[in-house]
Design a protein around this motif. Structure first.
Motif, PDB file in Angstrom:
ATOM      1  N   GLN B 219       0.434 -12.499  -1.681  1.00  0.00           N
ATOM      2  CA  GLN B 219       0.842 -11.140  -2.043  1.00  0.00           C
ATOM      3  C   GLN B 219       1.221 -10.344  -0.805  1.00  0.00           C
ATOM      4  OE1 GLN B 219       1.526 -10.107  -4.891  1.00  0.00           O
ATOM      5  NE2 GLN B 219       0.505 -11.554  -6.228  1.00  0.00           N
ATOM      6  N   GLY B 220       0.482 -10.560   0.283  1.00  0.00           N
ATOM      7  CA  GLY B 220       0.830  -9.848   1.516  1.00  0.00           C
ATOM      8  C   GLY B 220       2.123 -10.374   2.112  1.00  0.00           C
ATOM      9  N   TYR B 221       2.258 -11.686   2.142  1.00  0.00           N
ATOM     10  CA  TYR B 221       3.409 -12.335   2.759  1.00  0.00           C
ATOM     11  C   TYR B 221       4.694 -12.018   2.006  1.00  0.00           C
ATOM     12  CZ  TYR B 221       5.818 -16.196   5.150  1.00  0.00           C
ATOM     13  OH  TYR B 221       6.652 -16.963   5.907  1.00  0.00           O
ATOM     14  N   ASP B 222       4.576 -11.843   0.676  1.00  0.00           N
ATOM     15  CA  ASP B 222       5.755 -11.661  -0.154  1.00  0.00           C
ATOM     16  C   ASP B 222       5.992 -10.196  -0.487  1.00  0.00           C
ATOM     17  OD1 ASP B 222       7.074 -12.654  -3.262  1.00  0.00           O
ATOM     18  OD2 ASP B 222       7.708 -13.436  -1.331  1.00  0.00           O
ATOM     19  N   ALA B 223       5.142  -9.314   0.065  1.00  0.00           N
ATOM     20  CA  ALA B 223       5.217  -7.910  -0.328  1.00  0.00           C
ATOM     21  C   ALA B 223       6.537  -7.288   0.099  1.00  0.00           C
ATOM     22  CB  ALA B 223       4.058  -7.136   0.300  1.00  0.00           C
ATOM     23  N   VAL B 224       6.941  -6.254  -0.638  1.00  0.00           N
ATOM     24  CA  VAL B 224       8.074  -5.453  -0.211  1.00  0.00           C
ATOM     25  C   VAL B 224       7.626  -4.689   1.026  1.00  0.00           C
ATOM     26  CG1 VAL B 224       9.564  -3.546  -0.856  1.00  0.00           C
ATOM     27  CG2 VAL B 224       8.888  -5.237  -2.566  1.00  0.00           C
ATOM     28  N   PRO B 225       8.355  -4.775   2.141  1.00  0.00           N
ATOM     29  CA  PRO B 225       7.825  -4.227   3.405  1.00  0.00           C
ATOM     30  C   PRO B 225       7.883  -2.703   3.537  1.00  0.00           C
ATOM     31  CG  PRO B 225       9.961  -5.238   3.760  1.00  0.00           C
ATOM     32  CD  PRO B 225       9.633  -5.494   2.333  1.00  0.00           C
ATOM     33  N   THR B 226       7.371  -2.024   2.509  1.00  0.00           N
ATOM     34  CA  THR B 226       7.241  -0.568   2.619  1.00  0.00           C
ATOM     35  C   THR B 226       5.799  -0.231   2.280  1.00  0.00           C
ATOM     36  OG1 THR B 226       7.738  -0.233   0.280  1.00  0.00           O
ATOM     37  CG2 THR B 226       9.594  -0.220   1.810  1.00  0.00           C
ATOM     38  N   SER B 227       5.393   1.008   2.528  1.00  0.00           N
ATOM     39  CA  SER B 227       3.995   1.351   2.268  1.00  0.00           C
ATOM     40  C   SER B 227       3.686   1.229   0.778  1.00  0.00           C
ATOM     41  CB  SER B 227       3.693   2.755   2.776  1.00  0.00           C
ATOM     42  OG  SER B 227       4.624   3.670   2.271  1.00  0.00           O
ATOM     43  N   GLU B 228       4.661   1.576  -0.059  1.00  0.00           N
ATOM     44  CA  GLU B 228       4.432   1.468  -1.498  1.00  0.00           C
ATOM     45  C   GLU B 228       4.317   0.006  -1.910  1.00  0.00           C
ATOM     46  OE1 GLU B 228       7.544   2.848  -4.050  1.00  0.00           O
ATOM     47  OE2 GLU B 228       6.297   2.274  -5.772  1.00  0.00           O
ATOM     48  N   GLY B 229       5.185  -0.813  -1.312  1.00  0.00           N
ATOM     49  CA  GLY B 229       5.143  -2.229  -1.638  1.00  0.00           C
ATOM     50  C   GLY B 229       3.815  -2.862  -1.264  1.00  0.00           C
ATOM     51  N   VAL B 230       3.297  -2.507  -0.088  1.00  0.00           N
ATOM     52  CA  VAL B 230       2.028  -3.079   0.350  1.00  0.00           C
ATOM     53  C   VAL B 230       0.895  -2.628  -0.571  1.00  0.00           C
ATOM     54  CG1 VAL B 230       0.325  -3.098   2.195  1.00  0.00           C
ATOM     55  CG2 VAL B 230       2.722  -3.327   2.739  1.00  0.00           C
ATOM     56  N   SER B 231       0.937  -1.352  -0.951  1.00  0.00           N
ATOM     57  CA  SER B 231      -0.136  -0.854  -1.821  1.00  0.00           C
ATOM     58  C   SER B 231      -0.111  -1.558  -3.173  1.00  0.00           C
ATOM     59  CB  SER B 231       0.003   0.666  -1.955  1.00  0.00           C
ATOM     60  OG  SER B 231      -0.011   1.065  -3.280  1.00  0.00           O
ATOM     61  N   ARG B 232       1.090  -1.798  -3.709  1.00  0.00           N
ATOM     62  CA  ARG B 232       1.183  -2.512  -4.976  1.00  0.00           C
ATOM     63  C   ARG B 232       0.701  -3.944  -4.827  1.00  0.00           C
ATOM     64  NH1 ARG B 232       6.732  -2.625  -6.917  1.00  0.00           N
ATOM     65  NH2 ARG B 232       7.288  -1.256  -5.213  1.00  0.00           N
ATOM     66  N   ALA B 233       0.992  -4.527  -3.659  1.00  0.00           N
ATOM     67  CA  ALA B 233       0.580  -5.907  -3.428  1.00  0.00           C
ATOM     68  C   ALA B 233      -0.939  -6.031  -3.404  1.00  0.00           C
ATOM     69  CB  ALA B 233       1.172  -6.422  -2.108  1.00  0.00           C
ATOM     70  N   THR B 234      -1.629  -5.068  -2.776  1.00  0.00           N
ATOM     71  CA  THR B 234      -3.093  -5.156  -2.727  1.00  0.00           C
ATOM     72  C   THR B 234      -3.676  -5.053  -4.134  1.00  0.00           C
ATOM     73  OG1 THR B 234      -3.173  -2.807  -2.220  1.00  0.00           O
ATOM     74  CG2 THR B 234      -3.476  -4.319  -0.396  1.00  0.00           C
ATOM     75  N   THR B 235      -3.084  -4.180  -4.953  1.00  0.00           N
ATOM     76  CA  THR B 235      -3.564  -4.088  -6.343  1.00  0.00           C
ATOM     77  C   THR B 235      -3.396  -5.427  -7.047  1.00  0.00           C
ATOM     78  OG1 THR B 235      -2.714  -1.839  -6.354  1.00  0.00           O
ATOM     79  CG2 THR B 235      -3.409  -2.752  -8.456  1.00  0.00           C
ATOM     80  N   ARG B 236      -2.225  -6.044  -6.851  1.00  0.00           N
ATOM     81  CA  ARG B 236      -1.966  -7.321  -7.516  1.00  0.00           C
ATOM     82  C   ARG B 236      -2.956  -8.386  -7.060  1.00  0.00           C
ATOM     83  NH1 ARG B 236       3.865  -6.496  -7.633  1.00  0.00           N
ATOM     84  NH2 ARG B 236       3.970  -7.239  -5.490  1.00  0.00           N
TER      85      ARG B 236
END
Lengths: 278, 259, 157
Positions: B219-236
């Motif tokens: 999820q971290g490696y594939d995250a959209v590289p913005t702050s919103e993307g990272v936050s969504r990735a942690t939730t996932r």
């Protein structure tokens, strides 16, 4: 001067002078045609600038040259090697001879300035720690930050972080350095420092520098050769003087920062009367 | 109508793509094992991040779970006059199920989300690209130590959870509720099998460790590289990790404890 | 580098703690200590019905566990169950006319094999067979027998 590839006659001698040769580059991202048949030559020992409006894929070009991205068509040769045909190991070896300065510096946040600059040395060489220490301090001295060696990246200003990243990029004494938007968001003083550094490093170490930027004034000031890319094609190329006095109105608008010209000021909209009186 | 179908197809293809990328990432991570063994310092740092920093939450949770098990179990068992089996009940529940599963859920939340945020942030600030440019494989250098750190830490944490839980059950059962001390332990030792229960519990926690860490890293490696993307990735990470643990638990339990 | 050292120490403590927990679970919680880790020798026994006997079920004599069920096979020609028992090497004075019966722990618990010693002075060796066996009691058959008997009694009245 309009876009044209070097004539066949000069190719033989040009071959050795050219460090990076790009021919027929086509690259698309999703439905967006980023490069639509681009030919470029980066000559050894020179500072070549690649300019163009934002979003024309200039960073993408650097990623293509370092084979982080693969094109749909075309070839990119660095020092005679087709980068997209190299094996993993060969590619990594080539990359140790290329340095890259990212827009944000991209320092590793959990390492100190010293450790960041030492990183490539520790990874790729078996030099003893005393030797590495001397090399790191030398590189930091070259960018004027030898005293900052123990700071953490979070304690650095933007300009200082970029200088440290530059020291790291030259740690392995590469053949060439690519600068991705080095002047963006800098105050005039740090801008001046960077400009000086880029030029000095290039000349002192006989490096080849590729500067990607949309800052016309600073870039044109230090470049030996310019390429202006827009709409996926090379719109103009030449020495800064040649390009500044080009006949194309588009190039004119870009180089002089004119608000209106071939690239319109107004975004397409219905007639004025329709919106206000209709 | 056709649009919705097209969108469904696209998201299905997208999901397959993601699955493929996740497996490619895992293959890269596993290939990095030999290099990791040469630099154990990286592994040590990651066992610290995932394991040591999770000990407190795991131990405290284990204690409370064990105590509640003893409490609830006593009330149910006393209806059948079977209070003497309290030790077995607490130990079996912990070692077979609650130890591996709850620990995995806790780790997914605490360490998993931290891993995702860290990797996502490295991606967003171009540190991963920077490593690539320095001819260092970010998968082998950054992801492999974290994967094996998680894999190694999980069974140890699960064992701690179960052990502390049994002790908690002991304090409540024997100390508070008056179950006989000797019977508590002897019944437990007679019925809890090393192979069937303890080993299977360890195997479960290793599988969960692999799953949770893999999901967190991807999820971290594939995250959209913005702050919103990272936050969504942690939730996932937390959500998918929890669901994966529970799903795998069902499959493993059926395989191990069925006939 | 002292930060590194603290980290290493804590990781070492963590791993030690984890292993202590595993050890605790193995020794104090599971039946490891009760388990005889020693070598065993095999004995065979044939049953008409093994009920719900499972592999690794205990084999006891006088109530003391002396071994485990190693394997349960089906003999296609004699239509019997062939059970291989693994008896601890130290228990080598089992008479050859010993009875092997399948009992149930409690009323509804798991099944195990109980051995009742015979009077012979010859002992069983590795690979020998226990010839006297009693199969597991099947609950349905018991109920059926009881009902049949009851019906008979009522009819006789």
């Amino acid at each position: 001067m309009t876009a044209s590839a070097p004539t066949p006659g000069t190719q033989a001698t040009a071959r050795r002078d050219v460090l990076v040769r790009i021919r027929g580059l086509h690259f698309s991202h999703r439905e967006n045609r980023v490069f639509d048949g681009v030919d470029l030559d980066i000559r050894r020992g020179q500072v070549t600038a690649i300019m163009g409006p934002s979003g024309t894929g200039k960073t993408t070009l650097l990623k293509l040259i370092s084979a982080q991205l693969y094109p749909q068509a075309g070839t990119i040769e660095v020092d005679g090697q087709d980068v997209h045909r190299l094996s993993r190991g060969e590619l990594y070896r080539l990359r140790t001879r290329m340095g890259m300065l990212f827009q944000s510096g991209a320092l590793l946040t959990d390492l100190s300035v010293f450790d960041n600059v030492a990183y490539p040395l520790r990874e790729h060489t078996r030099l003893p720690p005393s030797m590495i220490r001397k090399l790191v301090l030398m590189k930091l001295e070259a960018v004027g930050l030898r005293g900052a060696r123990d700071l953490m990246p979070s304690e650095l200003s933007g300009g200082m972080a970029r200088r440290v990243a530059l020291a790291r990029a030259i740690a392995l004494d590469p053949l060439m350095i690519m600068y991705d938007e080095p002047f963006t968001g800098q105050d005039p003083m740090s801008m001046g420092v960077l400009v000086t550094l880029i030029r000095q490093l290039n000349d002192a170490s006989r490096l080849t520098s590729i500067v990607v930027s949309h800052d016309v004034k600073e870039t044109a000031g230090i470049a030996d050769y310019l390429y202006i890319i827009a709409n996926g094609k090379v719109m103009a190329q030449g020495t800064p003087d040649e390009v500044k006095t080009a006949q194309s109105p588009w190039v004119d608008q870009f180089m002089h920062g004119l608000p209106d010209g071939p690239v319109h000021f107004h975004y397409p909209a219905p007639q004025l009367e329709q919106d206000f009186l209709g | 109508m056709l649009d919705s179908l097209a969108r469904l197809g696209r998201s299905g293809l997208g999901a397959l793509e993601r699955l493929g990328r996740a497996h490619l990432m895992l293959a890269g991570i596993l290939q990095g094992l030999p290099s990791l063994l040469v630099r154990p310092g990286l592994l040590v740092a990651q066992v610290y991040n995932v394991g040591v920093l999770s000990v407190l939450i795991v131990a405290v949770s284990g204690l409370f779970v064990g105590m509640v098990l003893a409490l609830q179990g006593y009330y149910v068992l006393s209806q059948f006059g079977a209070e003497q089996s309290l030790g077995v009940m607490v130990a079996a529940s912990l070692v077979r199920e609650l130890g591996p599963v709850v620990t995995a859920l806790l780790v997914a939340g605490r360490a998993g989300s931290a891993l995702t945020a860290e990797i996502g942030l490295m991606k967003a600030t171009e540190q991963l690209s920077g490593l690539e440019m320095m001819a260092v494989d970010p998968v082998k250098r950054i992801l492999t130590p974290r994967f094996f750190g998680g894999l190694l830490s999980m069974p140890l944490l699960a064992a701690m959870f179960s052990a502390v839980g049994v002790l908690g059950g002991y304090f409540v059962g024997v100390g508070l509720l008056g179950v006989d001390d000797g019977v508590f332990w002897s019944q437990m030792q007679a019925k809890i099998d090393l192979h069937e229960d303890v080993y299977n519990g360890v195997i479960k926690s290793v599988v969960f460790g692999a799953a949770v860490t893999w999901i967190a890293l991807f999820q971290g490696y594939d995250a959209v590289p913005t702050s919103e993307g990272v936050s969504r990735a942690t939730t996932r990470t937390v959500v998918s990790g929890a669901l994966a643990v529970l799903g795998l638990d069902f499959v493993l339990t059926a395989l191990m404890f069925g006939d | 580098m002292s930060r590194m050292r603290t980290m290493e120490i804590l990781v070492g403590a963590f791993m030690a703690g984890g292993f202590v927990a595993l050890f605790f679970l193995a020794m104090k919680v599971s039946n490891l200590s009760a388990e005889t880790i020693g070598e065993g020798y095999p004995l065979a026994a044939r049953f008409d019905n093994v009920g719900s006997l499972k592999v690794r079920a205990p084999v006891t004599m006088a109530g003391v566990r002396i071994g485990r069920v190693q394997s349960i096979r089906f003999d296609k020609t004699r239509y019997e169950a062939v059970v291989t028992l693994n008896i601890g090497k130290q228990y080598n004075t089992i008479p050859i006319d010993t009875f092997a019966s399948i009992y149930t722990q409690g009323l509804l618990g798991e099944q195990y094999i109980g051995l009742s010693p015979g009077g012979s002075e010859e002992f069983l060796h590795s690979g020998d067979e226990l010839t006297h066996t009693q199969s597991a009691l099947v609950l349905e058959q018991l109920i059926g027998q009881y009902m049949f008997k009851k019906a008979g009694e009522d009819a006789a009245k």
